[in-house]
Design a protein around this motif. Structure first.
Motif, mmCIF file in Angstrom:
data_model
loop_
_atom_site.group_PDB
_atom_site.id
_atom_site.type_symbol
_atom_site.label_atom_id
_atom_site.label_comp_id
_atom_site.label_asym_id
_atom_site.label_seq_id
_atom_site.Cartn_x
_atom_site.Cartn_y
_atom_site.Cartn_z
ATOM 1 N N PRO A 136 0.446 12.829 -6.821
ATOM 2 C CA PRO A 136 1.369 11.792 -6.780
ATOM 3 C C PRO A 136 1.658 10.901 -5.837
ATOM 4 C CG PRO A 136 2.360 14.007 -6.455
ATOM 5 C CD PRO A 136 1.114 14.002 -6.687
ATOM 6 N N GLU A 137 1.538 9.424 -5.722
ATOM 7 C CA GLU A 137 1.912 9.120 -4.043
ATOM 8 C C GLU A 137 2.889 7.812 -4.802
ATOM 9 O OE1 GLU A 137 -1.750 6.013 -4.880
ATOM 10 O OE2 GLU A 137 -2.837 8.165 -3.609
ATOM 11 N N ILE A 138 4.196 7.360 -4.228
ATOM 12 C CA ILE A 138 5.263 6.529 -3.607
ATOM 13 C C ILE A 138 4.500 5.211 -2.799
ATOM 14 C CG2 ILE A 138 6.307 8.395 -2.093
ATOM 15 C CD1 ILE A 138 9.143 7.215 -3.818
ATOM 16 N N GLY A 139 5.032 4.332 -2.824
ATOM 17 C CA GLY A 139 4.555 3.511 -2.133
ATOM 18 C C GLY A 139 5.646 2.522 -1.720
ATOM 19 N N PHE A 140 5.213 2.062 -0.229
ATOM 20 C CA PHE A 140 6.292 0.586 0.358
ATOM 21 C C PHE A 140 5.705 -0.520 0.711
ATOM 22 C CE2 PHE A 140 6.592 5.692 1.156
ATOM 23 C CZ PHE A 140 8.313 6.383 0.832
ATOM 24 N N GLY A 141 6.459 -1.506 0.202
ATOM 25 C CA GLY A 141 5.997 -2.829 0.645
ATOM 26 C C GLY A 141 6.849 -3.245 0.512
ATOM 27 N N GLU A 142 6.494 -5.036 0.988
ATOM 28 C CA GLU A 142 7.523 -5.966 0.494
ATOM 29 C C GLU A 142 7.674 -6.163 -0.901
ATOM 30 O OE1 GLU A 142 6.696 -9.190 2.546
ATOM 31 O OE2 GLU A 142 6.320 -8.145 4.502
ATOM 32 N N ASP A 143 6.776 -5.950 -1.370
ATOM 33 C CA ASP A 143 6.564 -6.990 -3.246
ATOM 34 C C ASP A 143 6.749 -4.959 -4.057
ATOM 35 O OD1 ASP A 143 6.337 -8.365 -6.136
ATOM 36 O OD2 ASP A 143 4.316 -8.769 -4.845
ATOM 37 N N LEU A 144 8.106 -5.773 -5.336
ATOM 38 C CA LEU A 144 8.223 -4.782 -5.993
ATOM 39 C C LEU A 144 7.352 -4.728 -7.461
ATOM 40 C CD1 LEU A 144 11.810 -5.451 -6.301
ATOM 41 C CD2 LEU A 144 10.795 -3.617 -5.462
ATOM 42 N N TYR A 145 6.196 -5.442 -7.162
ATOM 43 C CA TYR A 145 5.244 -5.042 -8.899
ATOM 44 C C TYR A 145 3.793 -4.879 -8.871
ATOM 45 C CZ TYR A 145 0.900 -6.578 -10.764
ATOM 46 O OH TYR A 145 -0.236 -6.844 -11.862
ATOM 47 N N ASP A 146 3.686 -3.894 -7.555
ATOM 48 C CA ASP A 146 2.542 -2.975 -7.619
ATOM 49 C C ASP A 146 3.256 -1.493 -6.459
ATOM 50 O OD1 ASP A 146 -0.724 -2.304 -8.181
ATOM 51 O OD2 ASP A 146 0.730 -1.427 -9.248
ATOM 52 N N ASN A 147 4.260 -1.570 -6.314
ATOM 53 C CA ASN A 147 3.545 -0.953 -4.930
ATOM 54 C C ASN A 147 4.282 0.133 -4.571
ATOM 55 O OD1 ASN A 147 5.172 -2.544 -3.269
ATOM 56 N ND2 ASN A 147 2.445 -3.419 -2.524
ATOM 57 N N ASN A 148 5.551 -0.214 -5.172
ATOM 58 C CA ASN A 148 7.712 0.696 -4.832
ATOM 59 C C ASN A 148 7.505 1.528 -6.223
ATOM 60 O OD1 ASN A 148 7.572 -0.650 -2.118
ATOM 61 N ND2 ASN A 148 8.716 -2.403 -2.540
ATOM 62 N N ASP A 149 6.629 1.726 -6.314
ATOM 63 C CA ASP A 149 6.659 2.486 -7.267
ATOM 64 C C ASP A 149 6.570 4.001 -7.251
ATOM 65 O OD1 ASP A 149 4.529 2.459 -7.833
ATOM 66 O OD2 ASP A 149 4.563 1.992 -10.078
ATOM 67 N N LEU A 150 6.541 4.719 -7.843
ATOM 68 C CA LEU A 150 6.221 5.899 -7.715
ATOM 69 C C LEU A 150 4.498 6.965 -8.862
ATOM 70 C CD1 LEU A 150 6.047 9.404 -7.058
ATOM 71 C CD2 LEU A 150 7.176 10.197 -9.085
ATOM 72 N N ASP A 151 3.483 6.773 -8.603
ATOM 73 C CA ASP A 151 1.841 6.631 -9.223
ATOM 74 C C ASP A 151 1.383 7.856 -9.199
ATOM 75 O OD1 ASP A 151 0.046 5.574 -10.414
ATOM 76 O OD2 ASP A 151 -1.384 5.534 -8.789
ATOM 77 N N PHE A 152 0.806 8.681 -10.506
ATOM 78 C CA PHE A 152 0.771 9.537 -10.647
ATOM 79 C C PHE A 152 -0.782 9.585 -10.730
ATOM 80 C CE2 PHE A 152 4.726 10.410 -12.164
ATOM 81 C CZ PHE A 152 5.291 11.150 -11.219
ATOM 82 N N ASP A 153 -1.861 10.151 -9.713
ATOM 83 C CA ASP A 153 -3.372 9.585 -10.364
ATOM 84 C C ASP A 153 -4.015 11.276 -10.448
ATOM 85 O OD1 ASP A 153 -5.977 8.794 -9.780
ATOM 86 O OD2 ASP A 153 -5.254 8.608 -7.390
ATOM 87 N N ILE A 154 -4.339 11.338 -11.011
ATOM 88 C CA ILE A 154 -5.801 12.440 -11.913
ATOM 89 C C ILE A 154 -6.609 11.721 -11.629
ATOM 90 C CG2 ILE A 154 -5.762 13.529 -13.335
ATOM 91 C CD1 ILE A 154 -3.236 13.497 -14.558
ATOM 92 N N ALA A 155 -7.358 12.710 -10.866
ATOM 93 C CA ALA A 155 -9.382 11.835 -10.793
ATOM 94 C C ALA A 155 -9.972 13.199 -10.950
ATOM 95 C CB ALA A 155 -9.750 11.522 -9.241
ATOM 96 N N LEU A 156 -11.176 13.466 -11.453
ATOM 97 C CA LEU A 156 -12.543 13.847 -11.086
ATOM 98 C C LEU A 156 -12.868 13.545 -10.127
ATOM 99 C CD1 LEU A 156 -14.302 16.440 -12.447
ATOM 100 C CD2 LEU A 156 -15.012 14.761 -13.855
ATOM 101 N N SER A 157 -13.473 14.673 -9.167
ATOM 102 C CA SER A 157 -14.580 14.535 -7.799
ATOM 103 C C SER A 157 -16.342 15.222 -7.855
ATOM 104 C CB SER A 157 -13.776 14.546 -6.724
ATOM 105 O OG SER A 157 -12.668 14.136 -6.932
ATOM 106 N N ILE A 158 -16.999 14.191 -8.204
ATOM 107 C CA ILE A 158 -18.446 14.793 -7.295
ATOM 108 C C ILE A 158 -18.597 14.982 -6.040
ATOM 109 C CG2 ILE A 158 -19.395 12.873 -8.568
ATOM 110 C CD1 ILE A 158 -21.510 14.990 -9.867
ATOM 111 N N ARG A 159 -18.659 16.226 -5.567
ATOM 112 C CA ARG A 159 -19.550 16.094 -4.184
ATOM 113 C C ARG A 159 -20.548 16.562 -3.675
ATOM 114 N NH1 ARG A 159 -14.173 16.613 -3.841
ATOM 115 N NH2 ARG A 159 -12.523 14.923 -3.219
ATOM 116 N N TYR A 160 -21.646 15.738 -2.338
ATOM 117 C CA TYR A 160 -22.315 16.858 -1.956
ATOM 118 C C TYR A 160 -21.944 17.436 -0.994
ATOM 119 C CZ TYR A 160 -26.942 17.204 0.324
ATOM 120 O OH TYR A 160 -28.333 17.827 1.129
ATOM 121 N N GLN A 161 -22.089 18.175 -0.965
ATOM 122 C CA GLN A 161 -21.960 19.332 0.739
ATOM 123 C C GLN A 161 -22.414 19.303 1.517
ATOM 124 O OE1 GLN A 161 -19.293 23.355 -1.200
ATOM 125 N NE2 GLN A 161 -21.190 23.012 -2.559
ATOM 126 N N PHE A 162 -22.474 19.538 2.569
ATOM 127 C CA PHE A 162 -23.939 19.371 3.837
ATOM 128 C C PHE A 162 -22.828 19.826 4.927
ATOM 129 C CE2 PHE A 162 -22.727 15.143 3.591
ATOM 130 C CZ PHE A 162 -22.426 14.982 5.192
#
Length: 162
Positions: A136-162
């Motif tokens: 979950p992310e909450i943005g702070f900025g001047e514009d209300l278009y896309d970033n002053n809201d609560l965003d729920f981000d779900i992701a799958l990650s694949i990583r190489y370990q070293f």
């Protein structure tokens, strides 16, 4: 009696080794998810201690009418579940910028955000790490278009370990 002692010692040693978690010193790969419209992110993890790590993610998008980037940094606590499975929680934040240039809309904004993170991961015997997380992310900025809201981000990650 000697065999029983050796067997007990081996079982106790095995129990401690199976419960010990093993965070890779470094891991790099892709985090594939919503990411507030930015899609894939390059993701890097750095071990800080036996239970903690730092994760840095950089996502960007370049299209005909939309350009943007987002940089996130998270401090994570990693806890073992079973065998090669771990779960983790974290907190952090980041910065982003977007530019929209379509007929009728010409908007550019830079924003900051606070983020939480919870996920599960599996470390294979080969240097591969798969994870699924909810951020979950909450943005702070001047514009209300896309970033002053609560965003729920779900992701799958694949990583190489070293």
């Amino acid at each position: 009696m000697k065999k029983l002692f050796l067997l007990s010692f081996a079982v106790i040693g095995f129990a401690f080794t199976t419960n010990a978690q093993n965070i890779a010193d470094n891991a790099i790969g892709l985090r594939l998810g919503d990411s507030n419209g930015l899609g894939a992110e390059i993701s890097y993890q750095r071990k800080l201690s036996e239970e903690n790590r730092l994760e840095l993610d950089l996502g960007w998008r370049d299209g005909n009418n939309y350009d943007g980037f987002k940089l996130a940094g998270l401090y994570q606590w990693v806890m073992p579940l079973d065998g090669a499975f771990n779960w983790y929680v974290g907190a952090g934040g980041g910065i982003g910028s977007f530019s929209i240039n379509t007929p009728g809309i010409d908007d550019t904004d830079t924003f900051i955000f606070a983020a939480g993170d919870i996920g599960i991961e599996y470390a294979f015997e080969i240097p591969l790490l798969l994870s699924l997380d909810f951020r979950p992310e909450i943005g702070f900025g001047e514009d209300l278009y896309d970033n002053n809201d609560l965003d729920f981000d779900i992701a799958l990650s694949i990583r190489y370990q070293f």
